[in-house]
Design an enzyme around this catalytic site. Structure first.
Site, PDB file in Angstrom:
ATOM      1  N   ASP A  13     -69.187  52.876   6.609  1.00 59.13           N
ATOM      2  CA  ASP A  13     -70.101  52.670   5.489  1.00 59.13           C
ATOM      3  C   ASP A  13     -69.294  52.588   4.193  1.00 59.13           C
ATOM      4  OD1 ASP A  13     -72.135  52.841   7.304  1.00 59.13           O
ATOM      5  OD2 ASP A  13     -72.961  54.733   6.558  1.00 59.13           O
ATOM      6  N   GLY A  41     -76.047  54.093  15.635  1.00 59.60           N
ATOM      7  CA  GLY A  41     -75.735  54.719  16.924  1.00 59.60           C
ATOM      8  C   GLY A  41     -74.839  55.929  16.744  1.00 59.60           C
ATOM      9  N   THR A 210     -92.584  57.034  11.229  1.00 56.55           N
ATOM     10  CA  THR A 210     -92.013  57.901  10.189  1.00 56.55           C
ATOM     11  C   THR A 210     -92.418  57.350   8.817  1.00 56.55           C
ATOM     12  OG1 THR A 210     -89.928  56.680  10.277  1.00 56.55           O
ATOM     13  CG2 THR A 210     -90.077  58.619  11.659  1.00 56.55           C
ATOM     14  N   ASP A 242     -81.726  58.625  11.177  1.00 53.81           N
ATOM     15  CA  ASP A 242     -80.871  58.885  12.349  1.00 53.81           C
ATOM     16  C   ASP A 242     -80.913  60.370  12.721  1.00 53.81           C
ATOM     17  OD1 ASP A 242     -80.105  56.210  12.411  1.00 53.81           O
ATOM     18  OD2 ASP A 242     -78.520  56.559  10.935  1.00 53.81           O
ATOM     19  N   ASN A 266     -88.125  66.917  11.415  1.00 55.41           N
ATOM     20  CA  ASN A 266     -88.338  66.768   9.961  1.00 55.41           C
ATOM     21  C   ASN A 266     -87.442  67.731   9.181  1.00 55.41           C
ATOM     22  OD1 ASN A 266     -90.260  64.778  10.139  1.00 55.41           O
ATOM     23  ND2 ASN A 266     -92.019  66.152   9.962  1.00 55.41           N
TER      24      ASN A 266
HETATM   25  O1  RIB Z   1     -79.178  54.538   9.300  1.00 57.67           O
HETATM   26  C1  RIB Z   1     -78.141  54.588   8.365  1.00 57.67           C
HETATM   27  C2  RIB Z   1     -77.048  53.665   8.771  1.00 57.67           C
HETATM   28  O2  RIB Z   1     -77.519  52.347   8.688  1.00 57.67           O
HETATM   29  C3  RIB Z   1     -75.848  53.701   7.859  1.00 57.67           C
HETATM   30  O3  RIB Z   1     -74.916  54.689   8.237  1.00 57.67           O
HETATM   31  C4  RIB Z   1     -75.298  52.313   7.954  1.00 57.67           C
HETATM   32  O4  RIB Z   1     -74.207  52.224   8.805  1.00 57.67           O
HETATM   33  C5  RIB Z   1     -76.462  51.465   8.473  1.00 57.67           C
HETATM   34  O5  RIB Z   1     -76.161  50.891   9.644  1.00 57.67           O
END
Ligand code: RIB
Length: 294
Positions: A13, A41, A210, A242, A266
């Site tokens: 990122d 992932g 969500t 995530d 949550n």
């Molecule tokens: O869900 C967040 C993620 O979405 C980030 O870390 C980025 O890599 C994008 O894929």
């Protein structure tokens, strides 16, 4: 210890913070820049491992410097990387993130994540067979998600499909998935703008929408419910979804009721947004438990 297999993307990122989000054709001066491991992932794998699961990741990285960092980070977080391979001649996936005005905008370049093919997943079938629950998202090829959904159905394994980023899904994939966790925008695309209450009723204890600060909506077979989220001061919401998905999967695999799973998920997601970076604030088990007692 419960076992989770994650089939999905891993990326670096590249995160810019800026007081102002540029409009098309505009240049603005940003405040800071960081490079941190991400990808839906990998984020879900790391979050599940921090919450105490035995996690195996099935994915691909590039044969570049980012690939080395991504692998190292997964290992550092106790994620099994036996099925994360570098792809010769490919760049690692990257996500280009702007954090501004209290929200993020993201462009993902899939890179090596496009090499997570059905054949590639098939090589890791043993890990899928051994898992209590399998997780997948949509930063990998569509045919791989379809293959995995069918495989999980055949093996009688529960698949949690987090349909992010949004794209249409076949009826078969919807049917073969045990759990679907779209946000409101993804829900609209998945179900063609159909009436929410009607769609929820058709998918009891399977479709969990969500809704950010509002919480999570689902139909429990008798009534529609919203399990509220926790109010916190958010620094960066990247990776909250995530964390939610991973915590939900962990709790489901542990046999908790759906309401308990959603409260746990949550809580975990609310802690994750308190630090910068997708994985920066992802909590360990004890932090979530402490948060639930508070
Ligand atoms: O869900 C967040 C993620 O979405 C980030 O870390 C980025 O890599 C994008 O894929």
């Amino acid at each position: 210890m419960i076992k989770i297999a994650v089939v999905g993307s891993s990326s670096m990122d590249l995160v810019v913070t800026s007081a102002k989000r540029p409009k098309a054709g505009e240049t603005v001066l940003g405040d800071s820049f960081i490079t941190v491991p991400g990808g839906k992932g990998a984020n879900q794998a790391v979050a599940a491992a921090r919450l105490g699961a035995d996690v195996s990741m099935i994915g691909c990285v590039g044969d570049d410097f980012y690939g080395e960092i991504i692998l190292e980070n997964l290992k550092k977080n106790r994620v099994n990387t036996d099925y994360v391979e570098p792809v010769t001649g490919s760049a690692s996936g990257t996500a280009h993130i702007i954090l501004s005005e209290g929200d993020n905008s993201i462009i993902v370049v899939k890179g090596a994540n496009d090499f997570i093919t059905p054949d590639y997943v098939q090589k890791a079938q043993k890990v899928i067979e051994d898992a209590d629950i399998i997780m997948v998202q949509q930063e990998i090829p569509e045919e791989t998600v379809e293959y995995l959904a069918e495989l999980c159905k055949t093996l009688n394994k529960r698949l949690l499909l987090n349909p992010a980023p949004a794209r249409k899904l076949s009826e078969a994939v919807i049917h073969q998935s045990a759990f679907l966790t779209p946000n409101e925008h993804e829900f609209e695309i998945l179900f063609n703008g159909r009436d929410r209450a009607e769609v929820l009723t058709e998918h009891p204890n399977k479709l969990f929408i969500t809704e950010g600060k509002n919480g999570v909506r689902y139909f429990d077979g008798h009534e529609e419910k919203v399990v509220s989220s926790f109010v916190v001061e958010a620094v960066d919401t990247t990776g909250a979804g995530d964390t939610f998905n991973a915590a939900f999967a962990v709790a489901v695999a542990e046999g908790k009721s759906f309401d308990e799973c959603l409260i746990f998920a949550n809580r975990a997601a609310s802690i994750s947004v308190t630090k910068l970076g997708a994985q920066g604030g992802m909590p360990h088990r004890e932090e979530v438990e402490r948060g639930l007692e508070a």
